[in-house]
Scaffold this active site. Structure first.
Site, PDB file in Angstrom:
ATOM      1  N   ARG A  56       0.819  -1.278  -0.012  1.00 30.47           N
ATOM      2  CA  ARG A  56       0.067   0.050   0.096  1.00 30.47           C
ATOM      3  C   ARG A  56       1.009   1.370   0.042  1.00 30.47           C
ATOM      4  NH1 ARG A  56      -4.180   1.513   4.692  1.00 30.47           N
ATOM      5  NH2 ARG A  56      -4.980  -0.550   4.470  1.00 30.47           N
ATOM      6  N   HIS A 110      -8.156  -3.819  -7.795  1.00 26.91           N
ATOM      7  CA  HIS A 110      -7.834  -2.966  -6.499  1.00 26.91           C
ATOM      8  C   HIS A 110      -9.235  -2.793  -5.655  1.00 26.91           C
ATOM      9  CE1 HIS A 110      -5.113  -0.531  -3.998  1.00 26.91           C
ATOM     10  NE2 HIS A 110      -6.270   0.345  -4.137  1.00 26.91           N
ATOM     11  N   TYR A 143     -17.242  13.618 -14.050  1.00 26.60           N
ATOM     12  CA  TYR A 143     -17.348  14.684 -14.928  1.00 26.60           C
ATOM     13  C   TYR A 143     -15.887  14.794 -15.624  1.00 26.60           C
ATOM     14  CZ  TYR A 143     -21.023  16.513 -11.788  1.00 26.60           C
ATOM     15  OH  TYR A 143     -22.263  16.579 -11.424  1.00 26.60           O
TER      16      TYR A 143
END
Length: 757
Positions: free
Chosen positions: A36, A82, A127
Site C-alpha cells: 500500500r 484493486h 465529470y
C-alpha cells in the site's frame, strides 16, 4: 436454551488472544508496508498507482487515444485489480495527472483536475476525462515482452503485473510520499536528464562515488520554479544517508518599488500565502506593507504583488522576514525509503538506489531479449518446416489428400517436428500456393541475423550495457526537460523582531481597580478622568511607546509582560488583564510599568520593604509570570513607581496610620529580585490589626508631589517634604489631619521636565 445444553468446541481452532492479535497486526503491518504505502524501486509506483496505469493501458487509453470518463477507469481498477474505495483510487489518479504535483505526470486529464491553490478542488470522476500521458510509455512499453512476472488478481480471475518494466528510474523522477506502519517515505522528484546521465555514468563506472554522481544530480527538482536553498553539503549528506530535508524559497523580483512573487514552493497555495500575509497585516505585525494583491492569470500563474511602505525596509530585508514567518519558504522532509529488488523495505542512499535500479533494468532487458530470442527461434523453426513444405508442395498435398494420418506421415517423410507439422497443416492452401522461396529465405536470413545479434548481446555484458545506455539516452532526449528548481546559495531567513516592526507611537496604558487594561494614544491623556465601568475607577497608568513591552505587577510580587501594541484601544473600557496571564489564585494587579530596559523602578510591599530594580529584570514570556518581589505573609505588593535619578531622587513613603517618611533613594539597594530593605518603620500587629505602607513615590530633587487621600489632594513642595526627612526605616512624622488616609502619591514635574519625559 435448556438446562442440559452443552457446548462442543471440537474441531474449532484455539489460540491465545495475545498470539492472535500479534499475528494479525504483523500481517496488517506487512500488508500496509509492502502492498500500500511504499513504492517499489523498479517502477517507483505503489500498487494502486501501478493498477491504475495498467488498467488504463488495457482499456486502450494511450496518449493518442480519445479521452474516456475517469469513472470508467476507476471502475475497471476497482472491479479487476484493486477492491478498495473509489474516492481513494480516484484521488491517487488525480495526483498522477496534476502537473504541479507530479514532475512527470503519468495521466493526461481533461476537465477540472484541481489547481495549485487548491489541489483537492478537482471535479468528481463522472465529470472528468483522462488518458495516459506520453511519459507513461516509459513504464508500459515492454510489459508484454516477457519482462515481468504476473500474479493473480484478488479473485483469481485475471492476472496483473507484479511490477512494471520501467525504462527509467521513476522512483526518483516523480518521487512519492507515504505513511506505513512504523515507517514512512518521502522521496523528492528529480530531473530526468540529470538522473539518466548519472545512470549512464554508473554503468560505465560501477564504483563511482557519491561526489561523482552529484556532478550529474545536483539535487531534487520540483514541479514548481521556486529556489532550492539547501546548502550543497546538506544535500550531499541527504543523499549519503537517505535522510534529510530540502528547503525551498519563493522567487521574486522588484518592479517600480513593488515586490512581485513569481514562483512558490512545492505544494504551496498562493491563496494561503495571501491569507497568512493578510492575517499578519490585520494583527499589525507587518506595518511595513502598504498593499497586497493577487494579479495571477493564465499568462502569469503566480503573480503576488506586495507593496512596501516608503522608507521602511528594503525589499531583501522585508522578504527575509516574510520567508521566516510565512509559507514563502518551506522545508520538506526527505526519507528515501522504498521496497528494494529483494522485496524488503529499506532507506537507501543515492548510490544504492541507482545501482539497484540498474540491476532491475539489466534483468528486465535480459528478459526482454531472451523473450524475443525465443520468439525468433520458434519462428525460424517454423520457417524451416514451411520451406520444406514449399520445396515439396506436390508431395505434401498428396500425403494430405491420400493418407489417413497425414501428420504422422509428414513428420516421418520430411523429418519434421510436431510443431512444424501442425503449422504446415494449419496453413491455408492458397497461402502455401502463393508462398515464394525467396520470401521465406529472406525472412529466415533477417531472423538469423537478429538471433545472432540477440545471442551476442545476451552473452556480452559490454553489449548489454551499451544497449541500456542507448535506450536511456533515447528516453532522456524524448521525455527530458531542463531543471525547474534552481539550486542557489542564500542566507538563512531572519525574522525581524516584533518590536522593530511596530511604529514607535506615544501611548498611555491605563489599569483600573478591577483589573481592566487599555491603551490611549499620546501622553496628554488624563487617565483619572477617563470613563470607567460602574463600580470601577482609575488604579494605575504608565507612559511609553507602542513598540515597547508593558510590565504588570500583581499583589504577590510577580511580574508579567505583553507587547503594548496588542492592548485594546481606550475607546472601550478595556479587557481583563488576568485573561492574558495565569496569576496565582486570589492575586490582583497593583501596577503597570513602561520604559527603556535600563530604566529603574521602585518595587515594594505594604509591609514596608522594597528595592530599586531595572525594567529588563522584570520581563518574562512566561504566562505564569516572574517572581520578583518576595512579599511577606499576609502582605501585598504596592504599585511600582518610576525612579528618575538613582543618585539624587528622594523616597517618600506613607503608612496607613498617617505617617510620612522622606529619605535619599541611595539608601535603598538596587537588586534584580528579593524582599528588599526596610523603607518605613511599622509597629507589630496588635489584636489582628496590621499597619501598612499605603503609598510610596520617588521624587526628583527639588520637585513637588500630590498626596491623594479620598477626595482630597494635598500638594507638598520641597520645604514641606523636608519636615518629614529622616533615616531609612524610621516611623516618620504625621501628615496633616484630613490627609492621613493616603491612597496614592504623584510627582508634579516642572513643565520642561514633563515635556522631556
Amino acid at each position: 436454551m435448556g438446562k442440559n445444553t452443552t457446548f462442543d468446541f471440537d474441531g474449532i481452532e484455539k489460540q491465545p488472544l495475545s498470539q492472535f492479535t500479534e499475528k494479525a497486526y504483523l500481517e496488517y503491518s506487512m500488508y500496509v508496508i509492502l502492498d500500500r504505502a511504499l513504492p517499489n524501486i523498479g517502477d517507483g509506483l505503489k500498487p494502486v498507482q501501478r493498477r491504475i496505469v495498467y488498467a488504463m493501458s488495457e482499456l486502450g487509453l494511450v496518449a493518442t487515444a480519445k479521452y474516456k470518463k475517469s469513472a470508467r477507469t476507476v471502475g475497471d481498477v476497482l472491479g479487476k485489480f484493486h477492491p478498495h474505495g473509489d474516492s481513494a483510487c480516484y484521488e491517487a489518479m488525480v495526483l498522477m495527472a496534476q502537473p504541479f504535483s507530479y514532475r512527470y505526470p503519468l495521466i493526461d486529464g481533461q476537465g477540472n483536475w484541481g489547481s495549485m491553490d487548491n489541489p483537492k478542488s478537482f471535479a468528481a470522476m463522472r465529470y472528468t476525462e483522462s488518458r495516459l500521458a506520453p511519459y507513461a510509455q516509459v513504464l508500459l512499453q515492454e510489459v508484454d515482452q516477457g519482462t515481468v512476472d504476473w500474479t493473480p488478481n484478488f479473485d483469481g480471475t485475471l492476472e496483473e503485473p507484479s511490477i512494471l518494466p520501467a525504462r527509467l528510474p521513476n522512483v526518483l523522477l516523480n518521487g512519492t510520499t507515504g505513511i506505513a506502519v512504523g515507517m514512512a517515505t518521502d522521496i523528492p522528484p528529480h530531473n530526468l536528464r540529470e538522473v539518466t546521465q548519472a545512470c549512464i555514468h554508473l554503468l560505465d563506472n560501477p564504483e563511482a562515488s557519491l561526489a561523482d554522481l552529484m556532478k550529474f544530480i545536483k539535487g531534487p527538482d520540483y514541479p514548481t520554479f521556486a529556489e532550492i536553498i539547501t546548502p550543497r553539503n546538506e544535500i550531499k549528506q541527504m543523499y549519503q544517508t537517505g535522510n534529510g530535508s530540502i528547503r525551498m524559497r519563493a522567487r521574486y523580483e522588484v518592479e517600480q518599488g513593488d515586490i512581485i512573487i513569481t514562483a512558490l514552493p512545492h505544494q504551496t497555495s498562493g491563496d494561503k500565502v495571501l491569507e497568512q500575509l493578510g492575517a499578519l497585516i490585520q494583527a499589525k505585525k507587518l506595518p511595513m506593507i502598504e498593499d497586497l494583491r493577487d494579479e495571477s492569470d493564465h499568462e502569469n500563474p503566480i503573480r503576488l504583488v506586495v507593496s512596501p511602505r516608503a522608507g521602511k525596509l528594503d525589499a531583501e530585508e522585508l522578504m527575509g522576514h516574510l520567508f521566516a514567518v510565512t509559507d514563502l519558504e518551506r522545508t520538506y522532509r526527505v526519507n528515501l525509503n522504498m521496497i528494494g529488488n529483494d522485496g524488503k523495505p529499506q532507506v537507501k542512499n543515492l548510490q544504492m538506489i541507482l545501482s539497484e535500479w540498474l540491476e532491475f533494468r539489466i534483468q528486465t532487458v535480459e528478459r526482454r531479449l531472451q523473450y524475443r530470442l525465443d520468439k525468433v527461434n520458434r519462428r525460424l523453426h517454423l520457417l524451416d518446416g514451411l520451406l520444406i513444405a514449399y520445396l515439396n508442395l506436390d508431395e505434401v498435398i498428396r500425403i494430405i489428400r491420400q493418407e489417413e494420418n497425414p501428420k504422422a506421415v509428414l513428420m516421418k517423410r520430411f523429418k519434421l517436428t510436431e510443431e512444424q507439422t501442425d503449422y504446415i497443416l494449419d496453413t491455408k492452401l492458397r497461402q502455401l500456393a502463393r508462398l515464394e522461396e525467396m520470401k521465406i529465405r529472406g525472412e529466415k536470413d533477417a531472423l538469423a541475423a537478429e538471433k545472432d545479434d540477440l545471442e551476442k548481446t545476451l552473452k556480452s555484458k559490454a553489449r548489454l550495457k551499451s544497449l541500456i545506455k542507448k535506450e536511456l539516452q533515447e528516453d532522456a532526449d524524448k521525455y527530458g526537460d531542463v531543471r525547474r528548481s534552481p539550486i542557489v546559495k542564500r542566507d538563512a531567513a531572519q525574522a525581524i523582531e516584533e518590536t522593530a516592526l511596530i511604529t514607535a507611537e506615544p501611548l498611555t496604558v491605563v489599569l483600573s481597580k478591577k483589573g481592566l487594561v487599555r491603551s490611549a494614544k499620546g501622553h496628554e491623556v488624563d487617565p483619572v478622568t477617563m470613563g470607567y465601568k460602574a463600580g470601577d475607577s482609575y488604579h494605575a497608568s504608565a507612559k511609553g511607546k507602542s513598540n515597547q513591552l508593558v510590565i504588570f505587577m500583581d499583589s504577590t510580587g510577580r511580574t508579567y509582560s505583553t507587547p503594548a501594541h496588542t492592548l485594546p484601544s481606550a475607546r472601550g473600557h478595556g479587557e481583563p488583564i488576568a485573561a492574558r496571564f495565569k496569576p496565582p489564585a486570589g492575586a490582583s494587579f497593583v501596577g503597570v510599568m513602561m520604559g527603556a530596559p535600563e530604566d529603574l523602578f521602585l518595587v515594594a510591599s505594604d509591609a514596608g520593604y522594597g528595592f530599586a530594580c531595572k525594567l529588563e529584570d522584570m520581563i518574562t514570556r512566561n504566562k505564569n509570570g516572574k517572581s520578583l518581589l518576595n512579599v511577606p505573609k499576609d502582605a501585598s505588593a504596592v504599585a511600582p513607581v518610576k525612579i528618575y535619578d538613582y543618585e539624587s531622587d528622594w523616597i517618600a513613603a506613607t503608612s496607613s496610620d498617617g505617617n510620612m517618611l522622606v529619605f535619599p533613594l541611595q539608601e535603598l539597594p538596587a537588586m534584580n529580585k528579593g524582599k528588599g530593605n526596610k523603607i518605613i518603620g511599622l509597629p507589630p500587629a496588635k489584636g489582628g490589626k496590621r499597619e501598612t505602607m499605603s503609598a510610596v513615590v520617588s521624587i526628583p530633587s527639588g520637585e513637588s508631589i500630590n498626596v491623594f487621600a479620598g477626595n482630597r489632594t494635598l500638594e507638598m513642595d520641597d520645604p514641606q517634604l523636608e519636615e518629614h526627612v529622616g533615616e531609612r526605616g524610621q516611623r516618620g512624622l504625621k501628615l496633616k489631619k484630613g490627609y492621613r488616609q493616603v491612597e496614592r502619591m504623584e510627582v508634579i514635574l516642572r513643565p520642561e521636565e514633563g515635556a522631556a519625559e
